[in-house]
Design an enzyme around this catalytic site. Structure first.
Site, mmCIF file in Angstrom:
data_model
loop_
_atom_site.group_PDB
_atom_site.id
_atom_site.type_symbol
_atom_site.label_atom_id
_atom_site.label_comp_id
_atom_site.label_asym_id
_atom_site.label_seq_id
_atom_site.Cartn_x
_atom_site.Cartn_y
_atom_site.Cartn_z
ATOM 1 N N TYR A 68 27.682 5.439 4.470
ATOM 2 C CA TYR A 68 27.981 4.145 3.844
ATOM 3 C C TYR A 68 27.854 4.213 2.320
ATOM 4 O O TYR A 68 26.953 4.851 1.787
ATOM 5 C CB TYR A 68 26.995 3.086 4.346
ATOM 6 C CG TYR A 68 27.113 2.740 5.803
ATOM 7 C CD1 TYR A 68 28.288 2.183 6.314
ATOM 8 C CD2 TYR A 68 26.050 2.949 6.661
ATOM 9 C CE1 TYR A 68 28.373 1.837 7.658
ATOM 10 C CE2 TYR A 68 26.131 2.605 8.007
ATOM 11 C CZ TYR A 68 27.294 2.057 8.493
ATOM 12 O OH TYR A 68 27.383 1.724 9.816
ATOM 13 N N CYS A 100 21.484 5.807 8.014
ATOM 14 C CA CYS A 100 22.053 4.707 8.797
ATOM 15 C C CYS A 100 21.008 4.170 9.773
ATOM 16 O O CYS A 100 19.897 4.678 9.853
ATOM 17 C CB CYS A 100 23.271 5.194 9.581
ATOM 18 S SG CYS A 100 24.499 6.022 8.559
ATOM 19 N N MET A 101 21.381 3.166 10.559
ATOM 20 C CA MET A 101 20.426 2.602 11.511
ATOM 21 C C MET A 101 20.030 3.625 12.579
ATOM 22 O O MET A 101 18.854 3.727 12.947
ATOM 23 C CB MET A 101 21.022 1.359 12.191
ATOM 24 C CG MET A 101 20.012 0.650 13.090
ATOM 25 S SD MET A 101 20.695 -0.752 13.960
ATOM 26 C CE MET A 101 20.911 -1.928 12.644
ATOM 27 N N ASP A 102 21.012 4.398 13.057
ATOM 28 C CA ASP A 102 20.767 5.266 14.206
ATOM 29 C C ASP A 102 20.987 6.744 13.916
ATOM 30 O O ASP A 102 20.763 7.576 14.786
ATOM 31 C CB ASP A 102 21.700 4.857 15.349
ATOM 32 C CG ASP A 102 21.716 3.356 15.529
ATOM 33 O OD1 ASP A 102 20.625 2.794 15.742
ATOM 34 O OD2 ASP A 102 22.798 2.752 15.405
ATOM 35 N N ARG A 127 -11.777 -8.384 0.214
ATOM 36 C CA ARG A 127 -11.003 -8.657 1.432
ATOM 37 C C ARG A 127 -11.842 -9.489 2.381
ATOM 38 O O ARG A 127 -11.732 -10.707 2.389
ATOM 39 C CB ARG A 127 -10.531 -7.327 2.044
ATOM 40 C CG ARG A 127 -9.426 -7.455 3.045
ATOM 41 C CD ARG A 127 -8.771 -6.113 3.357
ATOM 42 N NE ARG A 127 -9.657 -5.148 4.024
ATOM 43 C CZ ARG A 127 -9.240 -3.956 4.470
ATOM 44 N NH1 ARG A 127 -7.986 -3.577 4.307
ATOM 45 N NH2 ARG A 127 -10.087 -3.137 5.056
ATOM 46 N N LYS A 139 -7.317 2.232 14.999
ATOM 47 C CA LYS A 139 -6.563 0.973 14.903
ATOM 48 C C LYS A 139 -5.069 1.272 14.867
ATOM 49 O O LYS A 139 -4.658 2.403 14.571
ATOM 50 C CB LYS A 139 -6.998 0.210 13.648
ATOM 51 C CG LYS A 139 -6.715 0.939 12.336
ATOM 52 C CD LYS A 139 -7.434 0.263 11.165
ATOM 53 C CE LYS A 139 -7.130 0.984 9.854
ATOM 54 N NZ LYS A 139 -8.002 0.511 8.753
ATOM 55 N N ARG A 172 -16.601 6.736 8.593
ATOM 56 C CA ARG A 172 -15.414 6.282 9.336
ATOM 57 C C ARG A 172 -14.201 7.159 8.991
ATOM 58 O O ARG A 172 -13.660 7.073 7.889
ATOM 59 C CB ARG A 172 -15.130 4.805 8.999
ATOM 60 C CG ARG A 172 -16.350 3.891 9.255
ATOM 61 C CD ARG A 172 -15.989 2.419 9.159
ATOM 62 N NE ARG A 172 -15.462 2.012 7.883
ATOM 63 C CZ ARG A 172 -16.181 1.566 6.850
ATOM 64 N NH1 ARG A 172 -17.505 1.461 6.963
ATOM 65 N NH2 ARG A 172 -15.598 1.210 5.729
ATOM 66 N N HIS A 204 -16.493 -1.434 2.588
ATOM 67 C CA HIS A 204 -15.268 -0.630 2.535
ATOM 68 C C HIS A 204 -14.892 -0.397 1.078
ATOM 69 O O HIS A 204 -14.949 -1.322 0.269
ATOM 70 C CB HIS A 204 -14.139 -1.375 3.272
ATOM 71 C CG HIS A 204 -12.907 -0.551 3.506
ATOM 72 N ND1 HIS A 204 -12.943 0.734 4.003
ATOM 73 C CD2 HIS A 204 -11.595 -0.834 3.307
ATOM 74 C CE1 HIS A 204 -11.695 1.194 4.118
ATOM 75 N NE2 HIS A 204 -10.872 0.269 3.693
HETATM 76 C C1 LIG Z 1 -8.626 1.523 8.108
HETATM 77 C C2 LIG Z 1 -10.058 1.519 7.739
HETATM 78 C C3 LIG Z 1 -10.777 2.738 7.584
HETATM 79 C C4 LIG Z 1 -10.112 4.087 7.607
HETATM 80 O O1 LIG Z 1 -9.586 4.356 6.308
HETATM 81 P P1 LIG Z 1 -8.888 5.765 5.999
HETATM 82 O O2 LIG Z 1 -8.485 5.665 4.570
HETATM 83 O O3 LIG Z 1 -7.714 5.848 6.916
HETATM 84 O O4 LIG Z 1 -9.894 6.812 6.272
HETATM 85 C C5 LIG Z 1 -12.141 2.662 7.383
HETATM 86 N N1 LIG Z 1 -12.760 1.469 7.300
HETATM 87 C C6 LIG Z 1 -12.112 0.293 7.407
HETATM 88 C C7 LIG Z 1 -12.869 -0.980 7.277
HETATM 89 C C8 LIG Z 1 -10.741 0.283 7.615
HETATM 90 O O5 LIG Z 1 -10.089 -0.894 7.697
#
Ligand SMILES: *Cc1c(COP(=O)(O)O)cnc(C)c1O
Length: 369
Positions: free
Chosen positions: A260, A307-309, A135, A37, A219, A166
Site C-alpha cells: 500500500y 498490511c493487516m495480514d 501511581r 501479569k 520482583r 515500585h
Molecule cells: C510489572 C511490575 C513489575 C515488574 O517490572 P519489570 O520491569 O517487568 O521487572 C514489578 N512490580 C510491579 C508493581 C509491577 O507492576
C-alpha cells in the site's frame, strides 16, 4: 526451517534458566517473585508460573484478582500477590482464591474484611507505598498508619503481611531518583511492625541495585522473559520466538513497487517473500520501512507497508527461499537474532508491548527442551 502457521513458541527452559541466573544476583535469603501479569507478558501465565516455581521462585504476582483466580483454577498453589490497587469487585475473588491483595487505603482493608467474613477465612494483604512512582500507594507515615489501624480493627480477618514500593526509573541512565525512592522506602517502612515481607526491586533494580534494594523479596518481570531493560550482568535467554510462514516468493523488476502507498520501489531485480503475518496478528504497522526479520538464519528487510495480514521481505540475498519456509519475526533463527528491544525500536515502543502484541489468531506453543 518450515512453518505451518503464525506461531509464538515459548521455551520454558529459558524461563527456568533466567530464574536461576537472577537467583545468583540476589542475596540467598531474599525470595524471588515471578511477575506473570498480562498472561505472563504474553508467554502463558500457568506455564510460566510452573516453570518459575520449579526453578526457585517462591511467589507469583498478577495485576488483577481475576488473573490470580485463573492461576488457582490451573492448580497453582504458591502465594500470589495482586499488584493492582484493590477494587470492590475484587475483594471476594481475593478471599475465595487465597490471593494476597494490595492495599493503600482503609477502605481497601474494610472491603477485605467483609470478603473474609463471607468466605470464612482470613485474607492477606501487602501495603503499597508510593515513594515516587505517583501511581498507587500511601505517601506519608500518617496514611500508612491509617491503613495499619484499619487492619488492626479487623482482628485476625485481615492480615497485613508485607509492604512494598515500585521504582519509576530504575532502568534510566541516572539512578539518583531510584536511590531517593529507596531512602523514602526505608523511612516509610521503619515505623511499620517487624516481620513484614518488604520488597521493591523490579528487573532493572535486580541487575543494578543489589544488595541494597533486595530486602525480603525481589520482583522479576521483563528479565524473567529474557528481555532485560538494562545490561543484566548475567546471561538471560529470550523465551519467545515468533515465526510465520512464507506464502509466496517472486522476483520483481526495477521500478516495481511493494504494498500500500507504494513506499518501496525496487532499484534492481528483487526477490520478494510474502509472509502471513501483519498488524492483525499484532505485528506493529509502525515498524514499516524499518523492521527486519530472519529467513534461513539470515536477517532480511521488511519492505513496504506492513498490511493487516501480510508483510513482505526482501530475500534477494538468501538462496532457495520457498513457500512454506519459516520467517522468524522475533527471537533466534540459527546465528541470527532479533530481540524484543530491537523490534520495539523499529515500532516506536518498548519490549513489554512487543511481547504482548500478538493477537488471538497467533498460535502459541510451549516447548521444554
Ligand atoms: C510489572 C511490575 C513489575 C515488574 O517490572 P519489570 O520491569 O517487568 O521487572 C514489578 N512490580 C510491579 C508493581 C509491577 O507492576
Amino acid at each position: 526451517m518450515r512453518a505451518d502457521a503464525n506461531t509464538r513458541t515459548v521455551d520454558l527452559s529459558a524461563i527456568r534458566d533466567n530464574v536461576r541466573a537472577m537467583r545468583r544476583q540476589v542475596p540467598a535469603q531474599t525470595l524471588l517473585l515471578a511477575v506473570v501479569k498480562a498472561d505472563a507478558y504474553g508467554h502463558g501465565a500457568a506455564q510460566v508460573s510452573r516453570a518459575a516455581l520449579q526453578a526457585g521462585a517462591a511467589w507469583l504476582a498478577v495485576a488483577r484478582a481475576e488473573e490470580g483466580a485463573q492461576l488457582r483454577d490451573a492448580g497453582i498453589n504458591a502465594p500470589i500477590l495482586v499488584l493492582g490497587a484493590l477494587t470492590e469487585a475484587e475483594a471476594p475473588v481475593i478471599a475465595e482464591n487465597r490471593l494476597t491483595a494490595t492495599v493503600c487505603a482503609p477502605e481497601h482493608v474494610r472491603a477485605l474484611q467483609q470478603a473474609a467474613s463471607r468466605a470464612g477465612a482470613p485474607v492477606s494483604c501487602h501495603l503499597k507505598l508510593d515513594t515516587g512512582m505517583g501511581r498507587i500507594g500511601v505517601r506519608t507515615p500518617a496514611e500508612a498508619r491509617a491503613v495499619l489501624d484499619a487492619a488492626a480493627d479487623c482482628g485476625s480477618a485481615v492480615r497485613l503481611t508485607g509492604a512494598y514500593t515500585h521504582f519509576a526509573d530504575a532502568d534510566g541512565d541516572d539512578l539518583s531518583f531510584t536511590r531517593e525512592q529507596l531512602r523514602r522506602f526505608r523511612a516509610l517502612t521503619e515505623p511499620l511492625p517487624q516481620g513484614l515481607l518488604l520488597h521493591c526491586a523490579n528487573s532493572a533494580a535486580i541487575h543494578r541495585l543489589m544488595p541494597e534494594a533486595a530486602f525480603g523479596m525481589v520482583r522479576m518481570g521483563i528479565s524473567l522473559y529474557g528481555c532485560p531493560p538494562v545490561d543484566p550482568g548475567c546471561t538471560l535467554r529470550p523465551a519467545m520466538t515468533w515465526t510465520a510462514p512464507v506464502t509466496q516468493v517472486k522476483t520483481i523488476a526495477p521500478g516495481d513497487t511493494v504494498s500500500y502507498g507504494r513506499t518501496f520501489t525496487a532499484d534492481a531485480p528483487t526477490r520478494v517473500a510474502t509472509v502471513a503475518c501483519g498488524y492483525g496478528d499484532g505485528y506493529h504497522r509502525a515498524a514499516s520501512g524499518r523492521a527486519m526479520a530472519m529467513v534461513h538464519g539470515r536477517r532480511v528487510s521488511v519492505i513496504g507497508r506492513i498490511c493487516m495480514d501480510q508483510l513482505m521481505l526482501d530475500v534477494t540475498e538468501v538462496p532457495d527461499v520457498r513457500a512454506g519456509d519459516a520467517a522468524t519475526l522475533l527471537g533466534r533463527d540459527g546465528d541470527a537474532c532479533i530481540t524484543a528491544d530491537e523490534l520495539a525500536g523499529w515500532a516506536g515502543t518498548i519490549s513489554y508491548e512487543i511481547l504482548l502484541a500478538a493477537t488471538e489468531r497467533v498460535h502459541r506453543v510451549w516447548i521444554d527442551p
